[in-house]
Design a protein around this motif. Structure first.
Motif, PDB file in Angstrom:
ATOM      1  N   ALA A 206       0.876  -1.446  -0.007  1.00  0.00           N
ATOM      2  CA  ALA A 206       0.648  -0.039  -0.144  1.00  0.00           C
ATOM      3  C   ALA A 206       1.078   1.275  -0.549  1.00  0.00           C
ATOM      4  CB  ALA A 206      -1.021   0.176   1.240  1.00  0.00           C
ATOM      5  N   ILE A 207       1.874   0.876   1.103  1.00  0.00           N
ATOM      6  CA  ILE A 207       2.927   2.661   0.900  1.00  0.00           C
ATOM      7  C   ILE A 207       3.662   2.228  -0.662  1.00  0.00           C
ATOM      8  CG2 ILE A 207       4.474   3.475   2.401  1.00  0.00           C
ATOM      9  CD1 ILE A 207       3.542   2.591   4.782  1.00  0.00           C
ATOM     10  N   GLY A 208       4.319   1.348  -0.843  1.00  0.00           N
ATOM     11  CA  GLY A 208       4.997   1.467  -1.856  1.00  0.00           C
ATOM     12  C   GLY A 208       4.565   1.399  -3.262  1.00  0.00           C
ATOM     13  N   ILE A 209       3.126   1.041  -3.391  1.00  0.00           N
ATOM     14  CA  ILE A 209       2.494   1.519  -4.554  1.00  0.00           C
ATOM     15  C   ILE A 209       1.929   2.910  -4.277  1.00  0.00           C
ATOM     16  CG2 ILE A 209      -0.020   1.095  -5.890  1.00  0.00           C
ATOM     17  CD1 ILE A 209       0.318  -1.663  -4.904  1.00  0.00           C
ATOM     18  N   SER A 210       1.892   3.854  -3.914  1.00  0.00           N
ATOM     19  CA  SER A 210       1.437   4.933  -3.632  1.00  0.00           C
ATOM     20  C   SER A 210       2.572   5.415  -3.718  1.00  0.00           C
ATOM     21  CB  SER A 210       0.890   5.165  -2.024  1.00  0.00           C
ATOM     22  OG  SER A 210       1.799   4.789  -0.723  1.00  0.00           O
ATOM     23  N   LEU A 211       3.790   5.037  -3.465  1.00  0.00           N
ATOM     24  CA  LEU A 211       5.352   6.411  -3.683  1.00  0.00           C
ATOM     25  C   LEU A 211       5.447   5.892  -4.764  1.00  0.00           C
ATOM     26  CD1 LEU A 211       7.492   4.885  -0.682  1.00  0.00           C
ATOM     27  CD2 LEU A 211       6.553   7.268  -0.970  1.00  0.00           C
ATOM     28  N   HIS A 212       5.153   4.685  -5.701  1.00  0.00           N
ATOM     29  CA  HIS A 212       5.667   4.508  -7.319  1.00  0.00           C
ATOM     30  C   HIS A 212       4.763   5.436  -7.960  1.00  0.00           C
ATOM     31  CE1 HIS A 212       6.657   0.917  -9.748  1.00  0.00           C
ATOM     32  NE2 HIS A 212       5.928   1.847 -10.886  1.00  0.00           N
ATOM     33  N   MET A 213       3.538   5.473  -7.617  1.00  0.00           N
ATOM     34  CA  MET A 213       2.436   6.392  -8.329  1.00  0.00           C
ATOM     35  C   MET A 213       2.459   7.762  -7.853  1.00  0.00           C
ATOM     36  SD  MET A 213      -1.104   4.253  -7.826  1.00  0.00           S
ATOM     37  CE  MET A 213      -1.954   4.901  -8.627  1.00  0.00           C
ATOM     38  N   GLY A 214       3.447   8.577  -7.185  1.00  0.00           N
ATOM     39  CA  GLY A 214       4.303   9.719  -6.838  1.00  0.00           C
ATOM     40  C   GLY A 214       2.868   9.813  -5.974  1.00  0.00           C
ATOM     41  N   GLN A 215       2.196  10.064  -5.199  1.00  0.00           N
ATOM     42  CA  GLN A 215       1.319   9.425  -4.846  1.00  0.00           C
ATOM     43  C   GLN A 215       0.859  10.714  -3.236  1.00  0.00           C
ATOM     44  OE1 GLN A 215      -1.439   9.810  -6.460  1.00  0.00           O
ATOM     45  NE2 GLN A 215      -2.366   8.740  -5.178  1.00  0.00           N
ATOM     46  N   TRP A 216       2.478  11.136  -2.471  1.00  0.00           N
ATOM     47  CA  TRP A 216       2.542  12.114  -1.158  1.00  0.00           C
ATOM     48  C   TRP A 216       3.528  13.200  -1.612  1.00  0.00           C
ATOM     49  CZ3 TRP A 216       3.321   8.786   3.299  1.00  0.00           C
ATOM     50  CH2 TRP A 216       2.410   7.536   3.217  1.00  0.00           C
ATOM     51  N   GLY A 217       2.976  14.147  -2.456  1.00  0.00           N
ATOM     52  CA  GLY A 217       2.757  15.183  -2.448  1.00  0.00           C
ATOM     53  C   GLY A 217       3.661  15.146  -3.233  1.00  0.00           C
TER      54      GLY A 217
ATOM     55  N   TRP B 288       7.218  16.738  -3.942  1.00  0.00           N
ATOM     56  CA  TRP B 288       9.000  15.950  -3.127  1.00  0.00           C
ATOM     57  C   TRP B 288       8.849  14.229  -3.637  1.00  0.00           C
ATOM     58  CZ3 TRP B 288       9.416  10.635  -1.300  1.00  0.00           C
ATOM     59  CH2 TRP B 288       8.749  10.697  -0.409  1.00  0.00           C
ATOM     60  N   ASN B 289       7.747  14.245  -3.964  1.00  0.00           N
ATOM     61  CA  ASN B 289       7.535  12.404  -4.405  1.00  0.00           C
ATOM     62  C   ASN B 289       7.247  12.155  -6.132  1.00  0.00           C
ATOM     63  OD1 ASN B 289       4.716   9.764  -3.542  1.00  0.00           O
ATOM     64  ND2 ASN B 289       6.979   9.853  -4.163  1.00  0.00           N
ATOM     65  N   TYR B 290       6.982  13.918  -6.664  1.00  0.00           N
ATOM     66  CA  TYR B 290       6.640  14.106  -7.762  1.00  0.00           C
ATOM     67  C   TYR B 290       7.807  14.211  -8.304  1.00  0.00           C
ATOM     68  CZ  TYR B 290       2.203  14.574  -9.490  1.00  0.00           C
ATOM     69  OH  TYR B 290       0.349  13.835  -9.806  1.00  0.00           O
ATOM     70  N   VAL B 291       8.859  15.030  -7.528  1.00  0.00           N
ATOM     71  CA  VAL B 291       9.566  16.262  -7.706  1.00  0.00           C
ATOM     72  C   VAL B 291      11.319  14.259  -8.075  1.00  0.00           C
ATOM     73  CG1 VAL B 291      12.068  16.476  -7.249  1.00  0.00           C
ATOM     74  CG2 VAL B 291      10.249  18.212  -7.211  1.00  0.00           C
ATOM     75  N   VAL B 292      10.716  13.268  -6.656  1.00  0.00           N
ATOM     76  CA  VAL B 292      11.691  12.755  -7.011  1.00  0.00           C
ATOM     77  C   VAL B 292      11.416  10.856  -8.873  1.00  0.00           C
ATOM     78  CG1 VAL B 292      12.223   9.903  -5.627  1.00  0.00           C
ATOM     79  CG2 VAL B 292      12.109  12.551  -4.138  1.00  0.00           C
ATOM     80  N   ASN B 293       9.933  10.950  -8.178  1.00  0.00           N
ATOM     81  CA  ASN B 293       9.884   9.940  -9.142  1.00  0.00           C
ATOM     82  C   ASN B 293       9.940  10.377 -10.830  1.00  0.00           C
ATOM     83  OD1 ASN B 293       8.761   9.003  -7.715  1.00  0.00           O
ATOM     84  ND2 ASN B 293       6.366   7.999  -8.159  1.00  0.00           N
ATOM     85  N   THR B 294      10.376  11.792 -11.209  1.00  0.00           N
ATOM     86  CA  THR B 294      10.545  12.316 -12.441  1.00  0.00           C
ATOM     87  C   THR B 294      12.027  12.716 -12.709  1.00  0.00           C
ATOM     88  OG1 THR B 294       8.143  14.524 -12.275  1.00  0.00           O
ATOM     89  CG2 THR B 294      10.629  14.667 -13.868  1.00  0.00           C
ATOM     90  N   LEU B 295      12.941  12.282 -11.866  1.00  0.00           N
ATOM     91  CA  LEU B 295      14.216  12.148 -12.138  1.00  0.00           C
ATOM     92  C   LEU B 295      14.844  11.182 -11.740  1.00  0.00           C
ATOM     93  CD1 LEU B 295      15.062  15.543  -8.850  1.00  0.00           C
ATOM     94  CD2 LEU B 295      15.643  15.682 -11.742  1.00  0.00           C
TER      95      LEU B 295
END
Length: 450
Positions: free
Chosen positions: A348-359, A361-368
């Motif tokens: 549940a946590i892993g998939i939400s991080l995988h999808m960039g759901q945590w704000g 900073w998550n968008y930036v990390v996933n993009t990079l």
């Protein structure tokens, strides 16, 4: 050739052949991952007239009345669910099945009118998601990607071994690009970026494999599914939570997807409770932004769900799903993050991080991260191009060590790791068998592969 050099060459050869298969898939996964990350944002910006409304009165019409408006506009279609937002400036969204296509239908609750619809199944997000998960090849594509992701974990292990500083080079120096030209520069760039993102890459592989058909669906997810039979007195023998999803969109929490749906208790009273009653009850239970899925058939249930999977909430630890009897409104089951198994909590946590759901900073990390994957793939191809033999048809793979004992040791070192992922192990064994068969049939092929 020394034993250490022989082992190094063995690992490099494994790294090369795993990358040969994996690079096209990693490029595809990175590109579609970026599309999935940003397409919902773009869609909302491009369709603000549908997503946003002007609050022209203080009293919106009831949810039941809004559903009636949708039913009148789409008389032959199945209304699956409603999305209730905490923001009064948001339109009400319904999900409707129309000729096999899933639509989002937008309703202005103040002016009591349907604003329009957008396709879910034919959206850019759905296309990217289908490509990301199956390469648009159905079950065969899903398995091909699962093999590629399994091989990616081997790439990380072998890549870190090849990158690890030797001959007096410090770890700090190994984390920086020191060469400034030629093949050495591209090799440094490839290995340094790989080292920096290796942990994140393994995380993305594992969270992505949770959706794969074999490692995810048939193994991890099956063993980690919430046992609804222990919470509800009666459950469906045919319907699971996956039936709540619509084509092109995953909305149900991973740990519930294969879990059976509860059933409403048969009653002499054939009148069902109103939608407004269910939403009011859900808000009383603490829901603020959520979806309500409508009952399917006489024994179906109302299901209120707020999860990071459906993007109703950002924090996966706040996941909650409640099922209501459609006749009495009684709560039949109440499942939250705390009720998930350890694997389901992790996913549940892993998939939400995988999808960039945590704000942000998550968008930036996933993009990079996605850009880093693309750069690793490009530099890997450049390195091969610079070291390939001129005027010769060959893969230019790293030479097979003459010390075959060391080659076998490298093989047996990697096989137990790959056995954690059945399709990856099967593919490796298949390649070894094919290698022997091809060379027996055509010894000249050795010049291409050696």
């Amino acid at each position: 050739m020394s034993n250490s050099k022989s082992f190094y060459m063995s690992v490099w050869r494994w790294h090369f052949y795993a990358g040969l298969y994996t690079i096209p898939f990693l490029i595809m996964l990175a590109v579609t991952g970026l599309l999935m990350l940003y397409s919902p944002v773009v869609e909302k910006l491009a369709n603000q007239d549908l997503y946003q409304v002007e609050q022209v009165t203080q009293s919106p019409i009831s949810y039941t009345a809004q559903k009636t408006l949708v039913a009148q506009a789409y008389p032959e279609d199945l209304i699956k669910s409603i999305h209730s937002s905490r923001d009064p400036a948001d339109s009400t969204r319904f999900q409707v099945m129309h000729n096999g296509d899933a639509l989002t239908v937008f309703v202005d609750p103040y002016q009591a009118k349907v604003l329009g619809d957008l396709s879910i199944s034919d959206s850019l997000y759905a296309w990217a998601d289908n490509t990301h998960g199956t390469f648009m090849l159905g079950d065969s594509g899903d398995k091909m990607i699962e093999i590629a992701v399994s091989f990616t974990i081997l790439l990380v292990i072998t890549g870190l071994y090849l990158w690890w500083p030797r001959s007096g080079k410090t770890l700090k120096a190994a984390l920086c690009v020191t060469a400034n030209k030629g093949r050495e520069y591209w090799r440094d760039l490839h290995s340094v970026i790989g080292a920096w993102i290796s942990v994140i890459l393994v995380f993305f592989c594992l969270s992505g494999l949770a959706w794969a058909s074999v490692w995810g669906g048939s193994m991890l997810q099956l063993w980690s599914t919430f046992p609804m039979q222990k919470s509800a007195s009666s459950v469906s023998s045919t319907l699971t939570h996956d039936s709540l999803n619509v084509p092109g969109l995953k909305q149900v929490p991973w740990g519930l997807e294969q879990s059976a749906l509860p059933e409403s208790i048969a009653s002499r009273n054939t009148e069902t409770v109103s939608l407004d009653h269910i939403i009011e009850q859900s808000q009383t239970l603490g829901f603020t932004q959520f979806q309500v899925f409508f009952p399917k058939g006489d024994t179906g249930v109302y299901t209120t769900s707020a999860s990071s999977m459906s993007k109703d909430i950002e924090n996966a630890t706040d996941d909650r799903t409640v099922h209501f009897d459609q006749y009495s409104g009684e709560v039949l089951a109440d499942v939250g993050y705390a009720d998930y198994s350890l694997a389901a909590k992790s996913m549940a946590i892993g998939i939400s991080l995988h999808m960039g759901q945590w704000g942000l900073w998550n968008y930036v990390v996933n993009t990079l991260f996605c850009l880093g994957i693309l750069l690793i793939c490009i530099t890997g191809v450049v390195i091969w191009w610079l070291r390939r033999p001129q005027g010769k048809i060959a893969l230019a793979a790293p030479k097979k060590p003459k010390n075959l004992k060391r080659w076998k040791q490298a093989t047996w070192l990697l096989l137990p790791i790959s056995l954690l992922f059945p399709l990856g192990a099967t593919a490796i064994i298949g390649v070894l068998i094919l290698d022997r068969i091809v060379l027996l049939i055509s010894p000249k092929a050795r010049a291409v592969f050696d």
